[in-house]
Design an enzyme around this catalytic site. Structure first.
Site, short mmCIF file in Angstrom:
data_model
loop_
_atom_site.label_atom_id
_atom_site.label_comp_id
_atom_site.label_asym_id
_atom_site.label_seq_id
_atom_site.Cartn_x
_atom_site.Cartn_y
_atom_site.Cartn_z
N ARG A 190 -7.29 -5.57 2.06
CA ARG A 190 -6.37 -5.25 3.16
C ARG A 190 -6.42 -3.74 3.40
O ARG A 190 -5.66 -2.99 2.78
CB ARG A 190 -4.95 -5.67 2.81
CG ARG A 190 -4.81 -7.16 2.51
CD ARG A 190 -3.40 -7.45 2.01
NE ARG A 190 -3.22 -8.85 1.67
CZ ARG A 190 -2.09 -9.35 1.14
NH1 ARG A 190 -1.07 -8.53 0.90
NH2 ARG A 190 -2.00 -10.63 0.85
N ASP A 205 -5.62 -0.24 5.12
CA ASP A 205 -4.41 0.26 5.76
C ASP A 205 -4.66 0.62 7.22
O ASP A 205 -5.80 0.67 7.68
CB ASP A 205 -3.91 1.50 5.03
CG ASP A 205 -3.45 1.20 3.60
OD1 ASP A 205 -3.08 0.04 3.34
OD2 ASP A 205 -3.47 2.12 2.77
N TYR A 260 -15.25 2.42 -1.92
CA TYR A 260 -14.69 3.20 -0.82
C TYR A 260 -15.27 4.60 -0.84
O TYR A 260 -15.63 5.14 -1.90
CB TYR A 260 -13.17 3.32 -0.95
CG TYR A 260 -12.38 2.11 -0.53
CD1 TYR A 260 -11.88 1.99 0.77
CD2 TYR A 260 -12.10 1.09 -1.44
CE1 TYR A 260 -11.13 0.89 1.16
CE2 TYR A 260 -11.36 -0.02 -1.06
CZ TYR A 260 -10.87 -0.11 0.24
OH TYR A 260 -10.14 -1.21 0.63
N ARG A 318 -6.15 6.43 -1.29
CA ARG A 318 -5.56 7.58 -0.60
C ARG A 318 -4.63 8.36 -1.52
O ARG A 318 -4.55 9.59 -1.44
CB ARG A 318 -4.82 7.11 0.64
CG ARG A 318 -5.75 6.55 1.72
CD ARG A 318 -4.97 5.82 2.81
NE ARG A 318 -3.98 6.70 3.40
CZ ARG A 318 -2.93 6.27 4.10
NH1 ARG A 318 -2.74 4.96 4.26
NH2 ARG A 318 -2.07 7.12 4.62
#
Length: 275
Positions: free
Chosen positions: A52, A54, A113, A199
């Protein structure tokens, strides 16, 4: 007629979306994909993603699955039709058939990522890079990143009040590298990620690079298992999901395994905008 399961390999620019998951008050990637499939298959079709992302986060490689009851689909035709139906900022690389119990989320063995920062103002990078105004100590940031391998509970980097049962993750890779004179990229790979985790890690590592935290401070933040102790989350626009890996045996035919191999060797990297 039997029910078949299919994987969709796709990419998207998340700038104008409220993340992957369907939201009550904003458009999402999942919603767009489900609408396109419903139009093509002429029936409502649920789509389950590998993760999921953001709001504002991008993916150069996301994987999702859907089920279809009927004659086996022509996967090339499905990919072609979906690309015609989807908006310009979402594209499908490939559709392939997988085993009936294969799951895009739960069968993933690794996710990767990349987070991009830049030291210059460049208009064509503004949606895909986080601009840093002050010098950073990347050596210290990499020293701090190495400490991530010593831990498995990353509560300090998780969004509060999520519905997950555990905050345990295994990180396999975490490193800052210089892409060009003005661009640095943080690459992180793990078996799973918590909400907002990348993040939050990046935001805290930036505090190390600015000299506001030491490497030992970073370690203590992990050990405290308290989100309030970590740094502010870095903006989502510079974050890309770049790969999702699966075991070979979940694919219906051995040749489909090449999809994962192409992605993991860099065939589908984030487009680089040179300054």
């Amino acid at each position: 007629m039997s029910v078949q399961r299919y994987f969709i390999y796709l990419a998207y620019d998340g700038t104008h979306y409220h993340g992957w998951q369907i939201q009550p008050n904003g458009i999402s990637i999942q919603e767009c994909l489900m609408k396109a499939l419903a139009t093509f298959l002429r029936k409502d079709t649920e789509v389950i993603g590998a993760g999921r992302t953001d709001a504002g986060v991008h993916a150069s490689l996301m994987v999702a699955h859907f089920d279809y009851e009927g004659e086996p689909l022509d996967v090339d035709k499905v990919a072609e039709k979906l690309n015609r139906l989807l908006p310009q900022d979402i594209s499908v690389y490939k559709v392939c058939r997988v085993k009936p119990d294969a799951h895009a989320r739960f069968d993933a063995t690794a996710r990767t990522y990349k987070y991009y920062i830049t030291t210059v103002k460049f208009p064509f990078n503004r949606q895909y890079r986080y601009r840093i105004h002050n010098p950073l100590d990347f050596q210290k940031m990499n020293e701090a990143a190495l400490t991530l391998f010593h831990y498995s509970d990353f509560t300090s980097f998780s969004k509060l009040h999520t519905d997950v049962k555990t905050n345990i993750c295994k990180i396999m890779h975490a490193e800052w590298t210089q892409e060009d004179e003005y661009t640095w990229v943080f690459t992180i790979q793990a078996d799973r990620f918590l909400r907002n985790m990348v993040r939050a890690i990046v935001g805290t590592l930036l505090e190390v690079g600015r000299g506001n935290l030491s490497v030992d401070d970073f370690r203590k933040i992990i050990e405290q298992q308290n989100r309030c102790k970590a740094g502010t989350s870095a903006p989502g626009n510079a974050l890309f999901l770049v790969n999702v890996e699966y075991p070979q045996e979940i694919f219906d035919t051995p040749g489909e395994y090449e999809v994962r191999l192409i992605a993991s060797t860099g065939g589908w990297n984030v487009p680089t905008i040179q300054s």
